[in-house]
Design an enzyme around this catalytic site. Structure first.
Site, PDB file in Angstrom:
ATOM      1  N   TRP A 139       0.814  -1.220   0.000  1.00 34.99           N
ATOM      2  CA  TRP A 139       0.000   0.000   0.000  1.00 34.99           C
ATOM      3  C   TRP A 139       0.844   1.265   0.000  1.00 34.99           C
ATOM      4  O   TRP A 139       0.323   2.350  -0.201  1.00 34.99           O
ATOM      5  CB  TRP A 139      -0.937   0.025   1.228  1.00 34.99           C
ATOM      6  N   PRO A 164      -3.383  -5.879  -5.790  1.00 42.01           N
ATOM      7  CA  PRO A 164      -2.900  -4.707  -5.040  1.00 42.01           C
ATOM      8  C   PRO A 164      -3.209  -4.894  -3.552  1.00 42.01           C
ATOM      9  O   PRO A 164      -4.006  -5.753  -3.183  1.00 42.01           O
ATOM     10  CB  PRO A 164      -3.747  -3.574  -5.622  1.00 42.01           C
ATOM     11  N   GLU A 239      10.919  -8.240  -3.419  1.00 43.34           N
ATOM     12  CA  GLU A 239      11.358  -6.923  -2.921  1.00 43.34           C
ATOM     13  C   GLU A 239      10.791  -6.798  -1.517  1.00 43.34           C
ATOM     14  O   GLU A 239       9.594  -6.548  -1.343  1.00 43.34           O
ATOM     15  CB  GLU A 239      10.806  -5.803  -3.823  1.00 43.34           C
ATOM     16  N   ARG A 267      10.057  11.299   3.433  1.00 37.50           N
ATOM     17  CA  ARG A 267       9.326  11.042   2.201  1.00 37.50           C
ATOM     18  C   ARG A 267       8.297   9.973   2.533  1.00 37.50           C
ATOM     19  O   ARG A 267       8.608   8.979   3.193  1.00 37.50           O
ATOM     20  CB  ARG A 267      10.296  10.541   1.125  1.00 37.50           C
ATOM     21  N   CYS A 273      10.207   1.409   2.085  1.00 33.03           N
ATOM     22  CA  CYS A 273      11.164   0.338   2.394  1.00 33.03           C
ATOM     23  C   CYS A 273      12.581   0.898   2.406  1.00 33.03           C
ATOM     24  O   CYS A 273      13.465   0.354   3.042  1.00 33.03           O
ATOM     25  CB  CYS A 273      11.038  -0.784   1.379  1.00 33.03           C
ATOM     26  N   GLU A 370      11.735  -2.343  11.529  1.00 33.81           N
ATOM     27  CA  GLU A 370      11.461  -1.380  10.467  1.00 33.81           C
ATOM     28  C   GLU A 370      10.369  -0.455  11.019  1.00 33.81           C
ATOM     29  O   GLU A 370       9.236  -0.894  11.216  1.00 33.81           O
ATOM     30  CB  GLU A 370      10.971  -2.160   9.233  1.00 33.81           C
TER      31      GLU A 370
END
Ligand code: NAD
Length: 467
Positions: A139, A164, A239, A267, A273, A370
């Protein structure tokens, strides 16, 4: 607030800034998803038979179509994702460039023709489209993650089945419409949103006609999909997650480093990621860096991106709560909030105040996870080797950033980093012409550049008798 709402076979898409429903899409069942493979296979056979020049022209038309629809796509991304208008506009531009780049690559498929060393044989090497490809996107970049896969797949001659993220399916559908208008035939690009990702994807991966999976998302889900793909030895490109270090040396231009840090951290509100996750700043410049970085962070305007804010909400209230927990536990471990932006009074719980944390211990949980939000933890260093060891500690190696005065110093550090991409005196690495991807558990394969198209092709070699 974004949560999945299913009703009468539809999935509601919610605006994370306002909680309002911005659209509905069909909620695909396993049987409906499985049925799409027939059309995908027929589409593949028709599409692979077209000339590279034709595919190139269709992709050019799609590039122009995205440009013509840039404002509509920007507003759709703002509505379903919650990122700032400037970030959404930049994403549309970046996303459209994948169609332009792969329009140019479609007519440049490499091959080989060599004499075997033993003589008497010619080796002819050609590349062919891999077949029906399943694409799964997250997303956080609803347009760019789709075009970064669709562009090379179509250039190579593949058909695609795109799933998606359920939070952001509207942008993907709008891009599919643009591709149809550009001349992509029926069955070549099909989009299936679902409240149950694994149901749809499992139905596709079980079909022998599906030959490729290109996934962008978390390492955890990527690992599960790799196991699933092992069943039929499906060709995969992965990825996955990142945990980027951002290194500042004593000789760095601090104003430039702060500029780069703003880009690398804020950003997309930190939901990238490639986002800088850990700032390693040399002790000699720590004061100047944190003062200047802190002033920039405190000045960020948080609010509804549709009203022009710099930073919108994170994707869900649950994600926000997890990030708040990370900050709180970092504080319990000794970290200090050195600077923070203001939250609007009426902010819903998906909004987080951009925050600078200093005094973060090197073993803090926040440096291992993360963060995926607008929080910047800073660690001071003095010993280069020890700092590089910390920078390389995570099991994911996607992107990294180095700011050092001398280019040579920066490059020497960059070459020691276990990362697929390094921003050298730059706060951004993404570029359609360059190979994007990670090492270790950050993924397998590369997207972008000539590498991206190789992922959608198989090599065939003809051994030709030459006696
Ligand atoms: P996620 O892994 O939860 O979801 C990604 C996609 O996979 C979504 O479409 C989701 O519906 C689908 N999915 C989830 N479970 C699935 C399953 N069992 N089977 C099939 N599909 C499944 O990730 P996210 O939260 O949407 O995105 C954030 C993550 O993506 C972060 O870890 C980020 O680093 C990563 N990411 C990586 C890149 C990259 O290029 N390396 C780019 C953007 C985001």
């Amino acid at each position: 607030m974004t949560i999945e709402h299913t009703q009468n076979g539809t999935l509601a898409v919610l605006n994370p800034a306002t909680g309002e429903t911005v659209g509905r899409v069909h909620d695909h069942s396993a049987a409906e998803a499985a049925a799409l493979v027939d059309a995908a296979q027929a589409g593949f056979e028709a599409w692979r038979a077209t000339t590279p020049r034709h595919r190139s022209e269709v992709l050019t038309a799609a590039f122009l179509g995205m440009r013509a629809n840039a404002e509509r796509l920007r507003d759709l991304i703002v509505a379903e994702n919650g990122k700032s208008r400037a970030d959404a506009a930049a994403e549309v531009s970046y996303a459209s460039e994948f169609f332009r780049w792969y329009a140019e690559e479609a007519v440049r498929t490499p091959g080989g023709y060599t004499e075997a060393p033993s003589g008497g044989v010619r080796n002819v090497v050609t590349r062919h489209p891999v077949g029906v490809a399943v694409l799964i996107t997250p997303w956080n970049f609803p347009a760019a993650m789709a075009t970064r896969k669709i562009g090379p797949a179509l250039a190579a001659g593949c058909s695609v089945l795109l799933k998606p993220a359920s939070e952001t399916p509207l942008t993907a559908s709008a891009i599919a419409e643009i591709l149809t208008e550009a001349g992509v035939p029926e069955g070549v690009v099909q989009v299936a949103a679902s409240s149950s990702a694994s149901t749809v994807v499992s139905a596709w991966l079980a079909d022998d006609r599906v030959r490729k999976l290109s996934f962008t998302g978390s390492t955890g889900v990527g690992r599960k999909l790799l196991a699933q793909c092992a069943e039929r030895v499906v060709n995969t490109s992965m990825e996955l997650g990142g945990n980027a270090p951002f290194i500042v040396t004593a000789g760095a231009d601090i104003d430039a480093a702060v500029e780069g840090a703003m880009l690398a951290k804020f950003r997309n509100g930190g939901q990238a990621c490639t986002a800088a996750n850990r700032f390693y700043v040399h002790q000699d410049v720590l004061g100047e860096f944190t003062e200047k970085f802190g002033a920039r962070i405190a000045a960020l305007r948080v609010g509804d991106p549709a009203q022009g804010a710099d930073i919108g909400p994170v994707i869900t209230q649950k994600a926000a709560a997890e990030i708040r927990g990370l900050v709180q536990r970092a504080q319990e471990q000794g970290a200090v909030i050195a600077a923070q932006a203001l939250l609007p009074d009426d902010a819903n719980p998906a909004f987080l105040a951009p925050t600078l944390l200093t005094g973060v211990p090197t073993d803090a949980e926040i440096l291992r996870e993360e963060i995926f939000g607008p929080v910047a933890p800073v660690v001071a260093w003095t010993d280069l080797d020890a700092m590089i060891e910390l920078a390389n500690a995570p099991e994911v190696g996607l992107s990294s950033y180095v700011y050092a005065g001398k280019l040579q110093t920066a490059m020497k550090i960059a070459e020691r980093l276990e990362a697929g991409m390094v921003g050298v005196n730059r706060g951004i690495v993404s570029d359609p012409s360059a190979p994007f991807g990670g090492v270790k558990q950050a993924g397998i394969g590369r997207e972008g550049g000539a590498f991206g198209m190789e992922e959608f092709t198989e090599v065939q070699y003809l051994s030709v008798d030459w006696s």
